[in-house]
Design an enzyme around this catalytic site. Structure first.
Site, PDB file in Angstrom:
ATOM      1  N   CYS A   2       0.843  -1.190   0.000  1.00 52.37           N
ATOM      2  CA  CYS A   2       0.000   0.000   0.000  1.00 52.37           C
ATOM      3  C   CYS A   2       0.886   1.250   0.000  1.00 52.37           C
ATOM      4  CB  CYS A   2      -0.946   0.095   1.190  1.00 52.37           C
ATOM      5  SG  CYS A   2      -2.213  -1.149   1.194  1.00 52.37           S
ATOM      6  N   ARG A  27       6.209  -0.956  -3.997  1.00 54.88           N
ATOM      7  CA  ARG A  27       5.716  -1.517  -2.739  1.00 54.88           C
ATOM      8  C   ARG A  27       4.746  -2.678  -2.977  1.00 54.88           C
ATOM      9  NH1 ARG A  27       6.593   1.867   1.558  1.00 54.88           N
ATOM     10  NH2 ARG A  27       4.727   1.227   2.660  1.00 54.88           N
ATOM     11  N   GLY A 102      -2.221  -0.392   6.241  1.00 52.23           N
ATOM     12  CA  GLY A 102      -2.193  -1.082   7.535  1.00 52.23           C
ATOM     13  C   GLY A 102      -3.406  -1.976   7.677  1.00 52.23           C
ATOM     14  N   LYS A 603       7.147  -4.970  -1.732  1.00 50.86           N
ATOM     15  CA  LYS A 603       8.524  -4.670  -1.340  1.00 50.86           C
ATOM     16  C   LYS A 603       8.646  -4.564   0.172  1.00 50.86           C
ATOM     17  CE  LYS A 603      12.791  -3.461  -2.034  1.00 50.86           C
ATOM     18  NZ  LYS A 603      13.646  -4.605  -2.367  1.00 50.86           N
TER      19      LYS A 603
HETATM   20  C1  G6P Z   1       9.522  -8.823   1.136  1.00 48.69           C
HETATM   21  C2  G6P Z   1      10.500  -8.520   0.000  1.00 48.69           C
HETATM   22  C3  G6P Z   1      11.779  -9.321   0.193  1.00 48.69           C
HETATM   23  C4  G6P Z   1      12.387  -9.033   1.555  1.00 48.69           C
HETATM   24  C5  G6P Z   1      11.368  -9.274   2.683  1.00 48.69           C
HETATM   25  C6  G6P Z   1      11.872  -8.715   4.000  1.00 48.69           C
HETATM   26  O1  G6P Z   1       9.077 -10.131   1.054  1.00 48.69           O
HETATM   27  O2  G6P Z   1       9.921  -8.842  -1.240  1.00 48.69           O
HETATM   28  O3  G6P Z   1      12.711  -8.981  -0.826  1.00 48.69           O
HETATM   29  O4  G6P Z   1      13.500  -9.842   1.744  1.00 48.69           O
HETATM   30  O5  G6P Z   1      10.136  -8.600   2.402  1.00 48.69           O
HETATM   31  O6  G6P Z   1      11.925  -7.322   3.883  1.00 48.69           O
HETATM   32  P1  G6P Z   1      12.880  -6.367   4.694  1.00 48.69           P
HETATM   33  O7  G6P Z   1      12.546  -4.998   4.176  1.00 48.69           O
HETATM   34  O8  G6P Z   1      12.522  -6.541   6.143  1.00 48.69           O
HETATM   35  O9  G6P Z   1      14.277  -6.769   4.412  1.00 48.69           O
END
Ligand code: G6P
Length: 608
Positions: A2, A27, A102, A603
């Site tokens: 979002c 995102r 959220g 993301k």
């Molecule tokens: C999502 C993303 C991943 C990432 C994971 C953890 O699934 O697509 O690429 O590894 O979240 O995200 P963070 O921002 O906590 O590393």
């Protein structure tokens, strides 16, 4: 997950909002919408699908005049992705419009209360409940009303709100979902993340939990939940807007893979001083470092895979026990943390809901938390006791590459530092490791330049149904990440297995032509992995091997070999992951997938 953009100023709001939402596409989302206030009415246009649809519907924003607006890209949680559930949402009178990132956890209870009082709902979302609650509690004073609603909702939210009877103002508020605001000469902005506003301003304010913002065209005021005005200082964003653009690459993912040598240099160099590793941000004396009894590494997705690698590296070099947990497990499993334990949370975005909750759980129990974080000023960066930044810059592609590589470097630095201070390695070994670390960027460049070979190989596997990645020790950790890269962007089913586990089930899935990628970078385990390769080959598998230059023997068991330059085995992940990232990327490109924005993924996973 979002995206929110809001604007109030002297320019047309809709084009600015569309532009900002485009910067937040990374995102992840399935529908998009905007509410624009023309001074008389709040108009909403929204649609399922890509932002392009919203742009076409509004002729790039031209059909929605007005200098106040809020926009949203939705990643469905409550209710299907469709036009009705897309944000913004109105109250019944259409005098209040809300966008939300959220999850409102007590929404069913709140919905019942409002329904009993005669409110009707058109969507299945929890957000519409917020719009109706703002209506129900409305006193004529938006800040007061927002605070009242905040006292009644449970869950996480970042909100942009317009009230029709306040034609010169927009409101923003957050709890546990990211939100920033910024000011330029032309107006004030709300956004989920910095790239959405960078074109207009570098001065941003990170809205803290339970803070409310009143934005006008030329100024902003901040309030706490007790409706008291508070002072906040802006943060100047140093990185360039171009850093968040594609710079001629076909995809952000490819660009970010190519940024890995630079990322590694930038993560390493400030911490390599006078032939030593100096991690100031650790704030730990030699005695503190010696007193650590155990590390608990907690993260999600690829950051978790970096943690799995770190277990092997830290235990191997520094001889300190390491437990690695998925954040979604750690937070609910009542983990046993004993004296001398140190918790490390790892996150690119610094906003992952489960990782943030795990951090809070550890802090609640009185344990120090080190955050390995990429996004400066993110929630995890702010709440961790200490932060070691991975200087990867903005990462836009949903599938992480350069931030993952930087996380590995942060862990190597910790491992060699602890190993040296705790006298587990000699000065000579330590110096050798520092040299090997500094060689990694050039070695990665060599591997990236070999991309044509991997592209050709990938093109042979566009129709693959299942791919298996196998390896032992660190090679197993590499396999986990290689497999995730492939499946998340190309939608090819893929699994990673500790090679020694194959015989306990997976081998029954091997058929004529099944692709098995065997990772073999650990000299002590070469022979063991070769045995596993022979076993799958005998059952018809096509075996791709990723191994070190000196392991020519592997050719007897592999059908195709990718060699990586020689490095310390503890650092091999940084090299072996490059061809696997390229493989996943080229399979996805060959299949025509939306590489940077794979379906259903986000993301930044800001909900549980
Ligand atoms: C999502 C993303 C991943 C990432 C994971 C953890 O699934 O697509 O690429 O590894 O979240 O995200 P963070 O921002 O906590 O590393």
């Amino acid at each position: 997950m979002c995206g929110i953009v809001g604007y109030i100023g002297t320019r047309q709001a809709a084009p600015i909002i569309l532009d900002g939402l485009a910067k937040l596409e990374y995102r992840g989302y399935d529908s998009a919408g905007m509410a624009i206030y023309d001074g008389e009415e709040i108009h909403i246009t929204k649609s399922v699908g890509r932002l392009k649809v919203l742009e076409e519907l509004t002729h790039g924003g031209a059909t929605m005049p007005g200098m106040i607006g809020i926009g949203h890209t939705r990643w469905a949680t409550h209710g299907a992705p469709n036009d009705i559930n897309a944000h913004p949402h109105y109250n019944s009178e259409h005098t209040i419009a809300v966008v939300h990132n959220g999850i409102i956890e007590n929404y069913l209870q709140l919905k019942k209360k409002l329904t009993d009082r005669g409110y009707e709902f058109v969507s299945e979302t929890d957000t519409e409940i917020l719009a109706q609650m703002l209506d129900y509690y409305y006193t004529g004073n938006p800040i007061e009303t927002i605070a009242k609603v905040m006292h009644r909702v449970e869950g996480s939210y970042a909100l942009g709100i317009i009230f029709a009877d306040h034609p010169d103002e927009v409101f923003a508020v957050r709890k546990d979902s990211p939100l920033i605001v910024g000011q330029s000469v032309d107006g004030c902005f709300i956004a989920s993340d910095v790239p959405a506003v960078l074109k207009y301003t570098r001065q941003v304010y990170f809205v803290e939990n339970e803070e409310i913002v009143r934005l006008r065209a030329d100024h902003m005021h901040f309030y706490n939940v007790d409706v008291e005005e508070i002072a906040k200082a802006p943060v100047t964003i140093e990185w360039d807007a171009n850093a968040a653009e594609k710079a001629g690459y076909e995809h952000f993912m490819l660009k970010e893979m190519y940024e890995q040598p630079k990322t590694i240099r930038e993560t390493l160099s400030p911490r390599l001083r006078d032939r030593d590793v100096v991690i100031d941000e650790l704030q730990m004396s030699v005695e503190d470092i010696r007193a650590v009894r155990k590390f608990h590494i907690v993260a999600c997705g690829s950051a978790y895979h970096a943690g799995v690698t770190a277990k092997y590296v830290i235990e191997g070099l520094a001889r300190i026990p390491v437990e690695v947990d998925l954040a979604s497990e750690f937070r609910y499993r009542d983990p046993i943390l004993e004296e001398g334990a140190m918790v490390i949370v790892v996150s690119q975005s610094g906003e992952t809901a489960d990782t943030l909750a795990a951090l809070r759980e550890a802090k609640k129990r009185g344990f120090p938390v080190l955050g390995i974080v990429n996004v400066v000023g993110s929630s995890i960066a702010r709440e961790a006791d200490r932060v070691m930044y991975t200087w990867a810059g903005p990462e836009i592609a949903v599938a992480t590459t350069k931030a993952y590589s930087a996380q590995l470097i942060a862990f190597y630095l910790l491992a060699v530092k602890f190993a040296k201070v705790r006298e587990q390695i000699t000065e000579k070994e330590f110096q050798g490791m520092l040299e090997e670390l500094q060689r990694l960027p050039n070695q990665i460049e060599l591997l990236l330049n070999n991309k044509g070979k991997i592209q050709k190989f990938a093109n042979r596997y566009l129709a693959a149904k299942d791919v298996f990645f196998i390896g032992r020790g660190i090679d197993y950790a590499i396999s986990l990440e290689g497999s995730l890269k492939l499946k998340e962007i190309s939608y090819v089913h893929s699994e990673a297995y500790a090679a020694g586990e194959l015989k306990h089930g997976t081998i029954s899935l091997i058929e004529e032509g099944t692709l098995v990628a065997a990772v073999s970078t650990q000299p002590d385990l070469y022979q063991k992995t070769i045995s596993n390769m022979v076993e799958v080959k005998a059952r018809g598998a096509f075996v791709l091997a990723v191994t070190n230059e000196d392991n020519r023997e592997i050719e007897r068991a592999a059908d195709y070999v990718i060699y990586i330059p020689q490095t310390n085995p503890f650092f091999a992940n940084s090299l072996a992951i490059i061809p696997l990232q390229l493989f996943g990327y080229y399979v996805a490109v060959g299949k025509g997938c939306d590489v940077d924005k794979p379906r259903n993924l986000a993301k930044s996973v800001t909900v549980e």
